[in-house]
Design an enzyme around this catalytic site. Structure first.
Site, PDB file in Angstrom:
ATOM      1  N   ASP A 152      79.256  53.632-108.095  1.00 59.30           N
ATOM      2  CA  ASP A 152      79.804  53.042-108.308  1.00 59.30           C
ATOM      3  C   ASP A 152      81.150  53.835-107.527  1.00 59.30           C
ATOM      4  O   ASP A 152      80.968  54.224-106.321  1.00 59.30           O
ATOM      5  CB  ASP A 152      80.462  53.966-109.792  1.00 59.30           C
ATOM      6  CG  ASP A 152      81.741  52.912-110.302  1.00 59.30           C
ATOM      7  OD1 ASP A 152      82.083  52.872-109.398  1.00 59.30           O
ATOM      8  OD2 ASP A 152      82.191  53.145-111.576  1.00 59.30           O
TER       9      ASP A 152
HETATM   10  C1  BGC Z   1      83.916  51.066-112.209  1.00 58.31           C
HETATM   11  C2  BGC Z   1      83.460  50.112-111.675  1.00 58.31           C
HETATM   12  C3  BGC Z   1      83.927  49.049-110.826  1.00 58.31           C
HETATM   13  C4  BGC Z   1      84.002  49.488-109.233  1.00 58.31           C
HETATM   14  C5  BGC Z   1      84.379  48.609-108.854  1.00 58.31           C
HETATM   15  C6  BGC Z   1      85.212  51.886-110.635  1.00 58.31           C
HETATM   16  O1  BGC Z   1      85.923  52.464-110.493  1.00 58.31           O
HETATM   17  O2  BGC Z   1      83.840  52.227-112.723  1.00 58.31           O
HETATM   18  O3  BGC Z   1      83.198  49.505-113.373  1.00 58.31           O
HETATM   19  O4  BGC Z   1      82.516  48.540-111.581  1.00 58.31           O
HETATM   20  O5  BGC Z   1      85.416  50.170-110.170  1.00 58.31           O
HETATM   21  O6  BGC Z   1      85.614  47.308-108.858  1.00 58.31           O
END
Ligand code: BGC
Length: 758
Positions: free
Chosen positions: A283
Site C-alpha cells: 500500500d
Molecule cells: C489506500 C489504498 C489505495 C492507495 C493508492 C492508500 O492510501 O489505502 O487503498 O489503493 O492509497 O491510492
C-alpha cells in the site's frame, strides 16, 4: 535400494516442476530478464505517482520522467487519458534501455467517471450480476482513459462502523464478501486481460485491515488464526480463486509483523497455500511505514518486505534505493529480486503490453466509452438497487407524483456529497442533486426546498472533513433561521422529505468516528420536523452504519441511500415515487450504540447465551444498559410490499458426504406492490470441534414477486458447503446435526434441521 532410486528420480522430477513453475515459460519475459541488470530488475519493482490522483500519503514522487528513462519505474498511477498514457509509455519504450512498458494504475473503487454508489451500498443489492456489471463498465471507462491496472476490489471484512473505510467494502459477512470479491474480479478482468476493455484487478488490503483496533484507521490488528481463517480471510481467497492478478498489502500488522513484511502472509499463505501466481504490491508507502512500526531502517524494512514476498513498492522508493546494497551485503538474494521482476513482467505480458505498449492509448475511446448514457443509466439503476428501506411509517411511501413536497436538509440540494468516498476520478459537478432528481421524475409535483440545517455546525470538524473540497458548508445565517425556513415550508406541504446524514469525507480513509450518530445540527432539524405532525420521510445518506436509535423511535419513514453516485437525485426520485420498489438489505448490523461495537450476526452463543427475550438476566452474556441485538440486523431491509415465508423444509433429514440436500421455502408477496425479495439461508452447526458461530449465511437468492404471487425458493447444500477451519486449520465438515432457517433477514428463528452423516 530400488525404492530409494525411484524416490530420487521422483525428487529430481519434482524439482524440475518447481523450476518450471518459477520460470514463467513466457519466452518474452525470460528473454527480457536475461538481458536485465540487477538495477533494471529493481526498477520494475518501483511504483510511482506524479500526484494526479488523491495522494493519500504525504509523499508524492519526484522526477518521474527521469526515473522512467533510467529504467527505474515499473508502473505509475495518477496518470490518465490516452494522450498522457501514450506519452508515459513512449518515454518508457523509446528512452529506457530495454523499452519495457509501464503498468498504469488507478483507484477505481465504485465507477470511473460514472460514479456508482459506494461499495457498501452496492453490496446491499446482494446482486452479483449487478456488481459484476458495475466492475465491467468501470473497466470499460477506465481502460478508455489509458488505465490497465485497478486497485480494487477492497474486500476487507468490517464489523466496526467507527472505521471509515467500512464504506469501501461489502460489510461483515465472509460468505457474502466472498461472492462480491469473485464478481468484481471477474468484472474487471473479464475473460481475456489482453482485451482493451479489461484491466488487472487488485484484491486489497491483505489482510485483516478492517479489524483495526478501536475502529481507528491504520491501527494494529491482533487476531487468532481461527478467526482469520473462518471470518476474515475468505474474501481474499475467493478473489485469488477467481484469478485476481494482483494483491495489495494492508497497513496493519498481523501477529506483530506489518503485512508488507509478513512472510507467513505473503508467501506461506498467499502463494504456497492458496496458490496465488500474480504479483503483490504494497500500500501507499507501507514499506517505509514499517520503520515507524519499529522494524528497522529503510534498508532493513525493504529487505524484509522483498524477502517476505512483496513484489512492488508503492511510492516509498525503499526498494529502489536500498535493494542493490542489500544484495551486495548478502541480505537479499538476486534470485528473490528476479522472481519479483518476473511477476511484474508477467503482468505486463498478461495485459498484452509487451506486444503493444499503446493498447490502452486509443484516443477515440473516451468519447465513445466514458460517461455515456448507457453508463449513467446503469449508475441510476445500481443506485436504486442499493437503497435500503429501514422504516415504514403509515403509508407515506411511495409519494404521489403530484404531492406538495417540502424538501429540506443540508444534503437535499447538494452536488458535493453525492459521489461518496474514494471517487477521485469522478466529478462532483456532474452529479444530480436530490432536488433536481425529484423535479425530473415528478414534474407535476410542487417541490420547495430549504436547507434547514448545516451538516455540522462545528467549524473545526468541518475543516477536517473538507480536505478534498467544500463538503460541509456552514451558512452565515444562524441555525435558528435555517430551521425556521424549513418549518415554514413544511407547514404548506403534504409531506416532508428530509435529506440528512454524513458528508462524503465523514467516512472513507482516515475518517474514523467515535460518535456515529447524525450530527447534532441535523438531529435537531429532524426532531422539529417530526414534531410538525406532517408525514416525514428521512432520506439518510452515510458511508457507514449509523446509530439512529433516536430517529427510529420518531414517527418517520427512513430510506438509507448511502452515497449514491453521479445519478443520486434521479435514483432517489425513482424510489421515493415508487417507480422502483426498494429491495436492498443491510450487509452490516447497525448498532444501537457504539458500546455494542464490534457487532455482527455471526457472534458465538457463548456458554451463557443472552436471554432470547432480550430482557436483562444476571450471569448471562448481556449488558445492563442495552439489549445484545443490533438496532437493525444484517440482512434486513423493507419493501413497499410485504413478504411472507411458509413451508420451510428440507427434502431429507440426512445429508451424506457426497450428494446434496435441498432446503426450500415458499415466499409470498402479501402486500400491494410488485417487489423483489432477497431470500436468505442460514445454518447453525450444533456440535463442532471448535465453538461455532450462532448462525452462518450459506446462500441467498433475489426473486421478483408480483402482488399476490408465491414462489418456492430452493437452496442446495452439500458437505463442502458445511466446511470450516478446525483448530489445525484444516478445512473440514464434521458430521452431526445442523439447524437452518430461510428468511428475509438474519434475525429469524431456526425452523428446520438435518444431519450430516459420518
Ligand atoms: C489506500 C489504498 C489505495 C492507495 C493508492 C492508500 O492510501 O489505502 O487503498 O489503493 O492509497 O491510492
Amino acid at each position: 535400494m530400488k525404492l530409494k532410486k525411484t524416490l530420487g528420480l521422483f525428487m529430481i522430477f519434482l524439482s524440475g516442476m518447481v523450476i518450471a513453475q518459477t520460470n514463467s515459460n513466457i519466452p518474452q519475459v525470460e528473454e527480457l530478464l536475461s538481458k536485465m541488470t540487477l538495477e533494471e530488475k529493481i526498477g520494475q519493482l518501483n511504483l510511482l505517482t506524479p500526484g494526479g490522483g488523491v495522494a493519500t500519503g504525504s509523499v508524492v514522487s519526484e522526477d518521474v520522467e527521469a526515473k522512467i528513462k533510467a529504467g527505474n519505474v515499473g508502473g505509475v498511477f495518477g496518470v490518465s487519458s490516452p494522450e498522457k498514457v501514450r506519452q508515459a509509455q513512449e518515454i518508457a519504450v523509446k528512452s529506457s534501455r530495454l523499452g519495457i512498458p509501464l503498468l498504469i494504475g488507478s483507484d477505481i473503487i465504485h465507477g470511473y467517471k460514472t460514479t456508482y454508489p459506494i461499495p457498501l451500498g452496492l453490496s446491499s443489492s446482494w446482486d452479483m450480476d449487478l456488481m459484476k456489471e458495475a466492475a465491467q463498465l468501470a473497466a470499460k471507462e477506465a481502460t478508455a482513459d489509458g488505465i490497465n491496472w485497478n486497485f480494487s476490489p477492497m474486500v476487507d471484512i468490517a464489523r466496526d462502523p467507527r472505521w471509515g473505510r467500512i464504506a469501501e467494502g461489502a460489510g461483515e459477512d465472509p460468505y457474502l464478501g466472498s461472492q462480491v470479491a469473485k464478481a468484481m474480479v471477474e468484472g474487471y478482468q473479464g475473460e481475456d486481460l489482453t482485451a482493451p476493455n479489461t484491466m488487472i484487478a487488485t484484491v486489497k488490503h491483505m489482510a485483516l485491515y478492517g479489524a483495526a483496533e478501536a475502529g481507528r484507521d491504520y491501527n494494529s490488528v491482533d487476531m487468532s488464526r481461527l478467526k482469520m481463517f473462518n471470518e476474515y480471510l475468505p474474501p481474499y481467497q475467493a478473489a485469488v480463486d477467481a484469478g485476481v492478478a494482483s494483491v495489495m498489502t494492508s497497513f496493519n500488522d498481523i501477529d506483530g509483523i506489518p503485512a508488507s513484511g509478513n512472510k507467513w502472509l505473503l508467501t506461506d499463505l498467499l502463494r504456497d497455500r492458496w496458490g496465488f501466481g500474480g504479483f503483490v504490491v504494497s500500500d501507499y508507502t507501507s514499506v517505509n511505514e514499517m520503520i515507524a512500526h519499529g522494524m528497522g531502517d529503510l534498508q532493513a524494512v525493504s529487505a524484509m518486505a522483498i524477502n517476505a514476498g512483496l513484489d512492488m513498492d508503492m511510492v516509498g522508493e525503499g526498494f529502489l534505493t536500498t535493494l542493490k546494497k542489500s544484495v551486495d551485503e548478502g541480505k537479499v538474494s538476486e534470485e528473490q529480486i528476479t522472481k519479483a521482476a518476473r511477476r511484474i513482467l508477467e503482468a505486463k505480458h498478461k495485459l498484452g503490453l509487451l506486444d503493444d505498449p499503446y493498447l490502452y492509448s486509443d484516443e477515440s475511446r473516451p468519447e465513445k466509452d466514458i460517461l455515456t448514457k448507457e453508463n449513467r443509466d446503469f449508475a441510476r439503476k445500481a443506485a436504486t438497487r442499493s437503497f435500503v428501506l429501514l422504516k415504514k411509517y403509515n403509508s407515506t411511501l411511495p409519494l404521489a407524483k403530484n404531492a406538495r413536497i417540502a424538501l429540506v436538509g443540508p444534503l437535499a440540494n447538494n452536488k458535493n456529497n453525492m459521489l461518496g468516498t474514494w471517487a477521485p476520478t469522478g466529478d462532483p459537478s456532474l452529479s444530480i442533486p436530490i432536488l433536481q432528481g425529484l423535479k425530473n421524475v415528478a414534474p407535476d409535483a410542487n417541490i420547495n426546498y430549504a436547507k434547514g440545517a448545516n451538516i455540522s455546525n462545528d467549524t473545526s470538524f468541518a475543516k477536517k472533513v473538507n480536505v478534498f473540497g467544500p463538503r460541509i458548508q456552514i451558512n452565515d445565517e444562524s441555525p435558528d433561521t435555517l430551521l425556521k425556513e424549513a418549518l415554514d415550508l413544511a407547514e404548506n406541504s403534504d409531506v416532508i422529505v428530509a435529506v440528512v446524514g454524513e458528508a462524503t469525507e465523514m467516512s472513507g480513509e482516515a475518517a474514523s468516528r467515535t460518535d456515529i450518530t447524525i450530527p447534532d445540527s441535523q438531529k435537531k432539524l429532524i426532531r422539529e420536523l417530526a414534531n410538525t405532525g406532517k408525514p416525514v420521510v428521512l432520506v439518510l445518506m452515510s458511508g457507514r452504519p449509523l446509530d439512529i436509535s433516536e430517529e427510529m423511535a420518531l414517527p418517520v419513514s427512513i430510506l438509507q441511500i448511502w452515497h449514491p453516485g453521479v445519478e443520486a437525485g434521479n435514483a432517489v426520485a425513482d424510489v421515493l415515487f415508487g417507480d422502483y420498489n426498494p429491495s436492498a438489505k443491510l450487509t452490516n448490523s447497525w448498532p444501537r450504540n457504539v458500546g455494542q461495537i464490534p457487532i455482527h450476526y455471526r457472534m458465538k452463543t457463548t456458554g451463557r447465551p443472552g436471554p432470547e427475550s432480550g430482557e436483562f438476566q444476571k450471569f448471562k452474556t448481556n449488558y445492563l444498559d442495552s439489549p445484545n441485538s443490533p438496532l437493525l440486523p444484517f440482512g434486513f431491509g423493507l419493501s413497499y410490499t410485504t413478504f411472507e415465508y411458509s413451508d420451510v423444509k428440507a427434502n431429507s433429514s440426512e445429508l451424506g458426504k457426497t450428494g446434496a440436500i435441498e432446503l426450500s421455502a415458499t415466499v409470498t408477496n402479501t402486500g400491494d406492490h410488485d417487489g423483489e425479495e432477497i431470500v436468505q439461508l442460514y445454518i447453525h452447526d450444533k456440535v463442532r470441534s471448535i465453538t461455532p458461530p450462532g448462525k452462518e449465511l450459506k446462500g441467498f437468492k433475489k426473486i421478483m414477486l408480483k402482488k399476490g404471487e408465491s414462489k418456492t425458493v430452493t437452496f442446495q447444500l452439500n458437505a463442502e458447503d458445511l466446511k470450516f477451519y478446525n483448530s489445525e486449520l484444516k478445512h473440514v465438515a464434521e458430521p452431526g446435526e445442523f439447524d437452518f432457517f430461510i428468511a428475509g433477514s438474519s434475525d429469524s428463528k431456526f425452523d428446520g434441521s438435518f444431519t450430516l452423516k459420518e
